[in-house]
Design an enzyme around this catalytic site. Sequence first.
Site, PDB file in Angstrom:
ATOM      1  CE1 TYR A  71      -4.174  -1.856   0.423  1.00  0.00           C
ATOM      2  CE2 TYR A  71      -2.474  -3.393   1.396  1.00  0.00           C
ATOM      3  CZ  TYR A  71      -3.675  -3.331   0.967  1.00  0.00           C
ATOM      4  OH  TYR A  71      -4.414  -4.006   0.842  1.00  0.00           O
ATOM      5  CB  SER A  72       4.526   1.926  -0.700  1.00  0.00           C
ATOM      6  OG  SER A  72       5.426   2.891  -0.834  1.00  0.00           O
ATOM      7  CG  ASN A  73       0.661   6.905   0.253  1.00  0.00           C
ATOM      8  OD1 ASN A  73      -0.225   6.535  -0.482  1.00  0.00           O
ATOM      9  ND2 ASN A  73       0.657   7.694   1.301  1.00  0.00           N
ATOM     10  CG  HIS A  74       8.486   5.765  -2.013  1.00  0.00           C
ATOM     11  ND1 HIS A  74       9.231   7.072  -2.426  1.00  0.00           N
ATOM     12  CD2 HIS A  74       9.204   4.607  -2.132  1.00  0.00           C
ATOM     13  CE1 HIS A  74      10.373   6.500  -2.903  1.00  0.00           C
ATOM     14  NE2 HIS A  74      10.252   5.272  -3.045  1.00  0.00           N
ATOM     15  CG  LEU A  75       6.196   0.742  -4.097  1.00  0.00           C
ATOM     16  CD1 LEU A  75       5.402  -0.564  -4.014  1.00  0.00           C
ATOM     17  CD2 LEU A  75       7.518   0.717  -4.590  1.00  0.00           C
TER      18      LEU A  75
END
Length: 297
Positions: A71-75
Amino acid sequence: MTHPELRPRPPSPLTEAADERFAARGVRLLLKRDDLVHPELPGNKWRKLAPNLRAALEKGHERLVTFGGAYSNHLRATAAAGRLLGLETVGVVRGDELAGRPLNDSLARCAADGMRLHFVTRAEYRCKAEPEVRARLLDAAGAADAYVIPEGGSNALALTGCAELGRELRDVCDVAAVACGTGGTLAGLAAGLGPGRRALGVPVLAGGFLEAEIRSLQAAAFGGPAGSWSLAEGFDHGGYARVPAALDAFAADFGARHGLPVERIYVAKLLWALTALTEAGAFPPGTTLAAVVTGRP
Ligand SMILES: *Cc1c(COP(=O)(O)O)cnc(C)c1O
């Protein structure tokens, strides 16, 4: 030649939030709308990525690789940045049990932006900073020649991007507050604020490892401690991505009062903490607080 996407952007908007919970204590609350800093890449993720993207292009890389959970926003931000700049992106994702299963919304958006996803076991993921593991991992992901951005995007260059956020706030507030995951945004923000100003971080996960992490990030970026900062612990609401009903209701109410879509994982915890601290008298009357809205729902 600078890519048009990487030209300096105007300061993100600053608005005043008239809120009686703060006014009753003589505190002014400003909202630094970093969620609006870029149309496609919200807030601190853009601030952290931009200097890295510049470096990747200058070094002639055609591919970025980075790391994150499902769920990474960074990805997601890295995938979008790759599309905007015409760079290939590879995402190393924690959890090999996800391979071959339908992608969740977050990973589906990464894939739609062209990111190649490479799933690894949790054990491997934990050891990704060890040079041997990393080399093997990048090789298997077909990213041996890629520009490497760490998990969460927090490295020395990222801090220089976040220092710019501090410079945008130095003349307008006494305390600039931000929610913390890796602490990279706080570390850079503190460095950019002027003398007599301080940065306040609200960790969204329990742990207590964050202070050391911030010190080491600042040492790497600035050669030592930079600016004045502290952490307000005890506002993680049970841990990362936990949103108890009371927090959800608080966020909905704050959003309705101020016309702000409140992102729940980070921004809601920041605003809750500032409200609670203000009501407890933590800020002397006359204080101007700037809450950094780092993202949108
Ligand atoms: C990633 C993220 C943060 C945390 O930033 P760090 O630099 O890792 O502390 C805060 N807010 C939002 C909305 C984020 O997506």
